[in-house]
Write a protein that holds these residues in place. Structure first.
Motif, short mmCIF file in Angstrom:
data_model
loop_
_atom_site.label_atom_id
_atom_site.label_comp_id
_atom_site.label_asym_id
_atom_site.label_seq_id
_atom_site.Cartn_x
_atom_site.Cartn_y
_atom_site.Cartn_z
N SER A 34 0.84 -1.21 0.00
CA SER A 34 0.00 0.00 0.00
C SER A 34 0.87 1.25 0.00
CB SER A 34 -0.96 -0.01 1.19
OG SER A 34 -0.26 0.16 2.39
N ALA A 38 1.04 4.42 -2.79
CA ALA A 38 1.03 5.84 -2.42
C ALA A 38 2.22 6.54 -3.09
CB ALA A 38 1.08 6.00 -0.91
N THR A 42 1.99 9.65 -5.96
CA THR A 42 2.77 10.89 -5.91
C THR A 42 3.61 11.04 -7.17
OG1 THR A 42 2.87 10.73 -3.51
CG2 THR A 42 4.48 12.17 -4.55
N ILE A 73 -3.79 2.10 -7.41
CA ILE A 73 -3.59 3.08 -6.34
C ILE A 73 -4.80 3.10 -5.41
CG2 ILE A 73 -3.41 5.57 -5.90
CD1 ILE A 73 -1.70 5.67 -8.56
N LYS A 77 -4.90 2.22 -1.39
CA LYS A 77 -5.47 3.05 -0.32
C LYS A 77 -6.41 2.22 0.55
CE LYS A 77 -5.22 7.43 -2.82
NZ LYS A 77 -5.98 8.46 -3.54
#
Length: 185
Positions: A34, A38, A42, A73, A77
């Motif tokens: 996870s 993240a 980004t 993604i 999350k």
């Protein structure tokens, strides 16, 4: 058609950016996975060329590779949220007192273990003083626990029955032998 060397370099760079450790990420913990998603989120925000490159690669049934990455993604999350929830539940569970039934069950297991240890001590070649030094504190602690939980705490009750049998046998061994004439000395 000539090979698209520039596009191949872009693909190689995209792969390195998305998976710096290669596919070893599939062996990482769920929390690490996870975290990687993240990091990729980004990266996609900071590098529009990478986003454009992924958007230009079609994926059957999913639109573009960028769409797949965005789903990945989103799943990351959710995974992070689930991992946080799991940690919270484990922490909550670890701080909750045991139920009375669980306490009784664990205590019974402990008492059986202690009784077995004491039984082994009794049949060992250990000196009686050494056995008493081990046995006495266990019996006292067991009695205190019994008072605390409102239960009998005689860990050695089975052993005491065995000892009574052994004491009877030892008493017979301690007697002086009877002479052949039928009179004792």
């Amino acid at each position: 058609r000539p090979p698209a060397v520039e596009r191949a370099k872009q693909a190689e760079q995209a792969l390195t950016n998305l998976f710096p450790q290669g596919l070893a990420i599939v062996n990482a913990s769920l929390l690490a996975e996870s975290g990687n998603t993240a990091r990729v989120a980004t990266l996609l925000q900071q590098d529009p060329k990478l986003s454009d490159f992924l958007a230009a690669i079609p994926v059957q049934g999913a639109g573009a590779l960028l769409t797949v990455a965005q789903r990945w993604i989103t799943a990351g999350k959710k995974l992070a949220k689930l991992e946080d929830d799991r940690e919270d539940l484990e922490a909550k569970h670890a701080t909750q007192p045991l139920t009375r039934e669980a306490t009784i069950r664990l205590r019974a297991r402990w008492m059986r273990l202690v009784a077995q240890i004491l039984s082994l001590l009794e049949i060992s070649d250990a000196a009686p003083e050494a056995i008493a030094k081990i046995r006495r504190p266990i019996e006292k602690a067991s009695a205190r626990a019994g008072n605390r939980y409102g239960e009998p705490a005689d860990v050695t009750s089975e052993m005491d029955l065995e000892e009574d049998d052994d004491d009877t046998a030892n008493e017979a061994d301690d007697r002086e032998p009877i002479a052949a004439t039928g009179t004792g000395n």
